[in-house]
Design a protein around this motif. Sequence first.
Motif, PDB file in Angstrom:
ATOM      1  N   PHE A  33      27.510  47.904  34.125  1.00  0.00           N
ATOM      2  CA  PHE A  33      27.888  48.890  33.116  1.00  0.00           C
ATOM      3  C   PHE A  33      29.162  48.552  32.350  1.00  0.00           C
ATOM      4  O   PHE A  33      29.156  48.519  31.130  1.00  0.00           O
ATOM      5  N   HIS A  34      30.259  48.366  33.053  1.00  0.00           N
ATOM      6  CA  HIS A  34      31.540  48.274  32.348  1.00  0.00           C
ATOM      7  C   HIS A  34      32.515  47.457  33.189  1.00  0.00           C
ATOM      8  O   HIS A  34      32.488  47.523  34.418  1.00  0.00           O
ATOM      9  N   PRO A  35      33.422  46.695  32.555  1.00  0.00           N
ATOM     10  CA  PRO A  35      34.355  45.847  33.314  1.00  0.00           C
ATOM     11  C   PRO A  35      35.534  46.603  33.919  1.00  0.00           C
ATOM     12  O   PRO A  35      36.450  45.971  34.445  1.00  0.00           O
ATOM     13  N   GLY A  36      35.519  47.928  33.858  1.00  0.00           N
ATOM     14  CA  GLY A  36      36.613  48.692  34.445  1.00  0.00           C
ATOM     15  C   GLY A  36      36.138  50.036  34.949  1.00  0.00           C
ATOM     16  O   GLY A  36      35.074  50.540  34.555  1.00  0.00           O
ATOM     17  N   SER A  37      36.914  50.630  35.843  1.00  0.00           N
ATOM     18  CA  SER A  37      36.623  51.955  36.392  1.00  0.00           C
ATOM     19  C   SER A  37      37.911  52.764  36.385  1.00  0.00           C
ATOM     20  O   SER A  37      38.857  52.448  37.115  1.00  0.00           O
TER      21      SER A  37
END
Length: 353
Positions: free
Chosen positions: A278-282
């Motif tokens: 989904f995404h390179p960060g949380s």
Amino acid sequence: MSYSDDDDDRGIDELRAEREALIALGDRLPGSAIGDLAAELGQGASWPRNLRGTPMIVDTDIGGDPDDAIALAAAARTVPELALVLTNDETGGAAGYGQRARFARFLLSLMGCRDVRVVAGHSVGDSRYFCAGPLIHEAVPAQPTDVVGAVRELLETFEGPVRWVGMGAFSNLARVLEEIPEAGERLQVTQMGGAINYRDPSRAEHNVRMDVDAAHRVFAAVESGRLPELRLVTSDVTFRPEMEVTRESGLYRMLGETGGRGWQGLLRAHLNQWFSSFHPGSMQHDALTLTAALRKTFVNMNLARVRLDELGRMSLSDSGTEVWMSASAKYEPFNRWLEKTLTTVDHSTDVRR
């Protein structure tokens, strides 16, 4: 602005104790400067209710963005009264119903928290934001599904207030408030959700958007007095790069130093799944919300009147519902608290070990 290590974990209880000690000292020194200061403090407004020692319910859409799993792990390590975990936006479709609950059960069991009950809750069918399926051990069974019954049993088992920490949609909370009318008087609700200045003005913030009707029903419960107080930690404060976990973050690195074993290894593997899918960060929306529920001093809250429109978008309005709303946060000490909570080997508050 920098903060000392002493600021990392100073909750309302500690600050209240310092205030009371100062007042007691001033009472022994009437007429002095400290006596005058103590007299002024003694006339101040009351402090927030002390909820330490009260049971906690976590309501989460764990298994998508890893901030839910990270927040649940932090609760397991710091809240001995963690009693019940509910899931919302539950999986469906090809994955089958209840995979979020199975993942929560797996994580808690790895942490030694087998006494914490897990119940699979509200689902709208197939859930897009779920990436933890490959991480769940095949031996983990399906979890119970009676949300209302589990909450009712908890309320009957304990007296007094019960902390509710919402980390997903408002669905389970709305149902509980309607089917257990007396619950609202006892639930101390801190909910991650909503925004006044959402990054996409055409739609509501994610947790509200997942079940707009439920959010309206919760606001109606506040307006009618069935839920006397609602504390919202909004994405205005949580969607911030200052507390985003990436592959370059200290927390990610420290979780990897465990060698990929146990619950810390599971959290890192979950982050990897999210980064790849989904995404390179949380961003740590839910762990910050947990600290607000714990009455730590990282999140500053103000009373505000808030209106929800038909799409679930929030705005300030004199005719809106009065809620407590996050105004700002201290990200640097929060990050230190979270890293210490999740990576210290012999954690002094690792309550179930």
